[in-house]
Design a protein around this motif. Sequence first.
Motif, PDB file in Angstrom:
ATOM      1  N   LYS A   1     -48.615  23.702 -13.405  1.00 23.62           N
ATOM      2  CA  LYS A   1     -48.532  23.245 -14.795  1.00 23.62           C
ATOM      3  C   LYS A   1     -48.059  24.370 -15.720  1.00 23.62           C
ATOM      4  N   LYS A   2     -48.592  25.575 -15.498  1.00 22.29           N
ATOM      5  CA  LYS A   2     -48.165  26.721 -16.308  1.00 22.29           C
ATOM      6  C   LYS A   2     -46.667  26.966 -16.155  1.00 22.29           C
ATOM      7  N   ILE A   3     -46.185  26.843 -14.930  1.00 20.22           N
ATOM      8  CA  ILE A   3     -44.762  27.078 -14.667  1.00 20.22           C
ATOM      9  C   ILE A   3     -43.908  26.020 -15.373  1.00 20.22           C
TER      10      ILE A   3
ATOM     11  N   ILE B   1     -49.613  19.025  -2.880  1.00 22.80           N
ATOM     12  CA  ILE B   1     -49.526  19.095  -4.335  1.00 22.80           C
ATOM     13  C   ILE B   1     -48.098  19.522  -4.665  1.00 22.80           C
ATOM     14  N   PHE B   2     -47.434  18.766  -5.524  1.00 26.48           N
ATOM     15  CA  PHE B   2     -46.028  19.095  -5.767  1.00 26.48           C
ATOM     16  C   PHE B   2     -45.596  18.664  -7.165  1.00 26.48           C
ATOM     17  N   THR B   3     -44.501  19.241  -7.580  1.00 27.40           N
ATOM     18  CA  THR B   3     -43.850  18.864  -8.832  1.00 27.40           C
ATOM     19  C   THR B   3     -42.351  19.058  -8.682  1.00 27.40           C
ATOM     20  N   LYS B   4     -41.586  18.281  -9.427  1.00 25.18           N
ATOM     21  CA  LYS B   4     -40.123  18.375  -9.375  1.00 25.18           C
ATOM     22  C   LYS B   4     -39.583  18.456 -10.795  1.00 25.18           C
ATOM     23  N   PHE B   5     -38.428  19.087 -10.934  1.00 26.27           N
ATOM     24  CA  PHE B   5     -37.849  19.283 -12.259  1.00 26.27           C
ATOM     25  C   PHE B   5     -36.347  19.466 -12.107  1.00 26.27           C
ATOM     26  N   GLU B   6     -35.619  19.140 -13.140  1.00 23.73           N
ATOM     27  CA  GLU B   6     -34.157  19.297 -13.061  1.00 23.73           C
ATOM     28  C   GLU B   6     -33.578  19.596 -14.440  1.00 23.73           C
TER      29      GLU B   6
ATOM     30  N   GLY C   1     -35.178  21.292  -8.888  1.00 27.45           N
ATOM     31  CA  GLY C   1     -36.164  22.188  -8.281  1.00 27.45           C
ATOM     32  C   GLY C   1     -37.355  21.423  -7.738  1.00 27.45           C
ATOM     33  N   HIS C   2     -37.974  21.983  -6.718  1.00 29.07           N
ATOM     34  CA  HIS C   2     -39.131  21.342  -6.070  1.00 29.07           C
ATOM     35  C   HIS C   2     -40.123  22.419  -5.661  1.00 29.07           C
ATOM     36  N   LEU C   3     -41.328  22.353  -6.219  1.00 27.85           N
ATOM     37  CA  LEU C   3     -42.421  23.235  -5.818  1.00 27.85           C
ATOM     38  C   LEU C   3     -43.476  22.410  -5.103  1.00 27.85           C
ATOM     39  N   SER C   4     -43.970  22.903  -3.980  1.00 25.99           N
ATOM     40  CA  SER C   4     -44.938  22.122  -3.213  1.00 25.99           C
ATOM     41  C   SER C   4     -45.795  23.036  -2.348  1.00 25.99           C
TER      42      SER C   4
ATOM     43  N   CYS D   1     -45.942  26.662   1.845  1.00 25.60           N
ATOM     44  CA  CYS D   1     -45.425  26.479   0.486  1.00 25.60           C
ATOM     45  C   CYS D   1     -43.923  26.231   0.536  1.00 25.60           C
ATOM     46  N   LEU D   2     -43.469  25.408  -0.379  1.00 26.49           N
ATOM     47  CA  LEU D   2     -42.041  25.099  -0.436  1.00 26.49           C
ATOM     48  C   LEU D   2     -41.532  25.319  -1.853  1.00 26.49           C
ATOM     49  N   CYS D   3     -40.399  25.963  -1.957  1.00 28.50           N
ATOM     50  CA  CYS D   3     -39.720  26.142  -3.235  1.00 28.50           C
ATOM     51  C   CYS D   3     -38.221  26.014  -2.970  1.00 28.50           C
ATOM     52  N   THR D   4     -37.640  24.924  -3.416  1.00 25.38           N
ATOM     53  CA  THR D   4     -36.228  24.679  -3.142  1.00 25.38           C
ATOM     54  C   THR D   4     -35.483  24.313  -4.425  1.00 25.38           C
ATOM     55  N   PHE D   5     -34.182  24.593  -4.403  1.00 29.56           N
ATOM     56  CA  PHE D   5     -33.300  24.189  -5.496  1.00 29.56           C
ATOM     57  C   PHE D   5     -32.056  23.559  -4.888  1.00 29.56           C
TER      58      PHE D   5
END
Length: 239
Positions: free
Chosen positions: A23-25, A48-53, A63-66, A194-198
Amino acid sequence: MLGDSTITEQSTFDPKKISDFYKKITESLENWQIQDISISNNEDVRRIFTKFETKIGNYIISGHLSIQFHVLLYYRPDNRVIKIQKELADLIDNTKDKEIQLSEMGDEFVLSKLKEMGYTNLTHQNLFEIFYDNDELREKIYNEVEGKTDVNFKELSNKKTQLFNELDSFLLETYQTSPVLIDDTKLIAGEEGCLCTFDLEFVKNNVKEGLFDPKKISEKTKQDIFQTLEQFLQIISKN
């Protein structure tokens, strides 16, 4: 505490802190479209994940953080757990022979009762059809069968259910993951990490295209993309 009452030490973490971190990110990202932080639950595997573009020129960066982790169940170290397990073991052992006896006696009693009611030449299929179609008859015969023994099986069944429910109330969830980066394939396979992709996609006529010629990206757009990713790196490093 394990199911055999032995004590073990298990490291864990607080999933809420992961959600708060994401959430902070996302709150620090400007000019991005953000998806809500989500939690998926598939048996003992959670994510637990979130996506943003964001759009840069005719390109979209997604982007995808998980984080993916396993849920492990343990009992709270409490003497009551041991007592409940002993009660259940004694209850099952004490009624096992009676259940076998009742089953054997019940088969004969059911056949005898049905013959008295005029049912003859019964097969297993006939019994199934009779009991399936006539709830009142089935309940009546079962009650008479149980009445021929000094064991109250309904009471014992309720007692077992009560003990199992109480035992479940002592369960604790612990969470386990690995501090490694994984890709989408490993994520889908249920691996911890952990996953962090763009992803970079080209937009043509409001349609995203994953395949495009990178050589056609203008220098300004390239600089904007690099700057955007650098800003994300700075945000995640600060948090």
